[in-house]
Design a protein around this motif. Structure first.
Motif, short mmCIF file in Angstrom:
data_model
loop_
_atom_site.label_atom_id
_atom_site.label_comp_id
_atom_site.label_asym_id
_atom_site.label_seq_id
_atom_site.Cartn_x
_atom_site.Cartn_y
_atom_site.Cartn_z
N ILE A 1 37.08 30.56 36.94
CA ILE A 1 35.64 31.33 37.98
C ILE A 1 34.56 31.15 38.12
O ILE A 1 33.83 31.73 36.90
N HIS B 1 41.65 41.38 28.50
CA HIS B 1 40.35 40.51 28.30
C HIS B 1 40.19 40.69 27.05
O HIS B 1 40.42 41.24 25.56
N GLN C 1 33.02 39.74 38.65
CA GLN C 1 33.52 38.85 40.35
C GLN C 1 34.91 39.42 39.94
O GLN C 1 36.02 38.73 40.05
N VAL D 1 38.88 37.91 40.41
CA VAL D 1 39.69 38.56 39.16
C VAL D 1 41.00 39.49 40.20
O VAL D 1 41.96 38.82 39.13
N TRP E 1 38.10 48.24 32.99
CA TRP E 1 39.39 47.29 34.20
C TRP E 1 39.47 48.63 36.05
O TRP E 1 39.92 48.30 36.52
N ILE F 1 42.16 36.27 30.23
CA ILE F 1 40.87 36.81 30.91
C ILE F 1 39.69 36.03 29.93
O ILE F 1 38.98 37.59 28.88
N VAL G 1 38.54 46.32 38.51
CA VAL G 1 39.89 45.54 39.46
C VAL G 1 40.60 46.58 39.73
O VAL G 1 41.16 46.04 40.86
N ALA H 1 34.30 39.25 33.12
CA ALA H 1 35.00 38.35 34.30
C ALA H 1 35.38 39.96 35.64
O ALA H 1 35.24 39.99 36.60
N MET H 2 35.52 40.94 34.44
CA MET H 2 36.35 42.24 35.66
C MET H 2 35.30 42.87 35.92
O MET H 2 35.41 43.60 36.94
N CYS I 1 30.66 33.78 36.83
CA CYS I 1 30.93 34.43 35.11
C CYS I 1 31.10 33.67 34.51
O CYS I 1 30.41 32.91 33.92
N HIS J 1 43.71 37.04 42.02
CA HIS J 1 43.62 36.31 41.23
C HIS J 1 45.33 36.56 40.60
O HIS J 1 46.22 36.06 40.70
N LEU K 1 42.41 32.55 33.03
CA LEU K 1 41.07 32.66 33.66
C LEU K 1 40.50 32.53 33.06
O LEU K 1 40.41 33.56 31.80
#
Length: 304
Positions: A278, A122, A289, A293, A38, A146, A41, A285-286, A281, A296, A245
């Motif tokens: 997204i 996630h 992208q 993330v 994480w 996510i 992000v 995602a974290m 991806c 959003h 997401l």
């Protein structure tokens, strides 16, 4: 990094400084991952929003040689009873079920005096977020899942998935991390955009070092017919906003399954208002992208 003991197991966590925003973000990682995923992000959000990340029991640095102390399960009741709202507690039949992980999170939130949070989960972490939100309607102000979805139990597909997962876990010798170029395999696994080798090496280490019982237990306990069918019911009952997401190229949790689970919430409104896809991806995602993330998450939290 700080440590708190929860039901006999040390839990590692990191909490950024408070901000002017009254809500904190709580990041819950997925299967065979850890809180460090994480960081890309969190680094983009922590100036505006307080962020908590932690390692689930049995993963990352939340591990102990001792077994979960089931005799101390009463701690959950005593702690939750001190809150201003009623909390439904579950018998800890398994220390690796989403309900058990939810109880860990409730204790952590209370220990840190976080009374107004958004849960960001996630994959498996999304299930834990949904389970926790259903128990803490006053504390949890919203949820963002996510690469998390599902809610459709296909017996043959799930049996194959569980079997493949068990075989995957059997090949985890410690020397694997020293195998030449092994990290290159993890730069492309389950992602659309190849990862930096730093993250590939992190994936190797988290894969190898995850507690065997936790790795297998979470796989089996989160994919039972009962657990899969419970998810849509929980989502439909949750009054807080719930957003999903999805990675457009995610082969682990395809967008159609993410959208399916999103459709059970009142925000869906027949056109998918709580579903966001997204581009470029995959399932992480974290890492793939982080800008998208983070943007959003910030937008959703501020809009509420």
């Amino acid at each position: 990094m700080a440590i708190i003991e929860i039901l006999g197991v040390p839990h590692a966590y990191e909490l950024t400084a408070p901000t002017s925003c009254p809500h904190a973000l709580v990041f819950i990682h997925g299967w065979l991952n850890s809180r460090v995923y994480w960081q890309p992000v969190i680094s983009r959000l922590s100036a505006d929003l307080q962020c908590l990340s932690y390692d689930l029991r049995g993963f990352g640095q939340s591990q102990s040689d001792s077994k979960l102390d089931f005799n101390r399960a009463e701690t959950v009741s005593s702690l939750t009873a001190t809150t201003d709202h009623d909390v439904v507690t579950y018998p800890l039949e398994s220390p690796y079920s989403p309900c058990a992980y939810s109880q860990d999170l409730i204790i952590l939130l209370q220990h840190l005096n976080l009374s107004s949070v958004w849960l960001i989960g996630h994959s498996l972490g999304g299930t834990i977020a949904i389970t926790t939100a259903a128990q803490l309607p006053d504390c949890v102000k919203g949820i963002i899942c996510i690469n998390a979805g599902g809610g459709i139990y296909l017996k043959e597909a799930f049996e194959q998935f569980r079997s493949a997962g068990q075989k995957f876990l059997q090949v985890r010798p410690r020397w694997l991390s020293q195998f030449p170029l092994i990290d290159l395999l993890f730069t492309r696994a389950s992602v659309s955009i190849p990862l930096n080798r730093y993250w590939a090496r992190q994936r190797v280490m988290d894969f190898i070092l995850a507690d065997p019982q936790a790795a297998l237990g979470t796989l089996l306990d989160s994919t039972t017919e009962e657990e899969v069918n419970r998810l849509p019911q929980l989502v439909s009952q949750i009054k807080q906003p719930v957003y999903f997401l999805a990675g457009a190229d995610d082969k682990v949790m395809e967008p159609k399954f993410v959208r399916h689970l999103a459709s059970f919430h009142q925000l869906f409104q027949y056109v998918g208002d709580n579903f966001i896809e997204i581009a470029n991806c995959g399932h992480l995602a974290m890492l793939e992208q982080p800008d998208a993330v983070a943007d959003h998450i910030r937008s959703l939290v501020i809009s509420h």
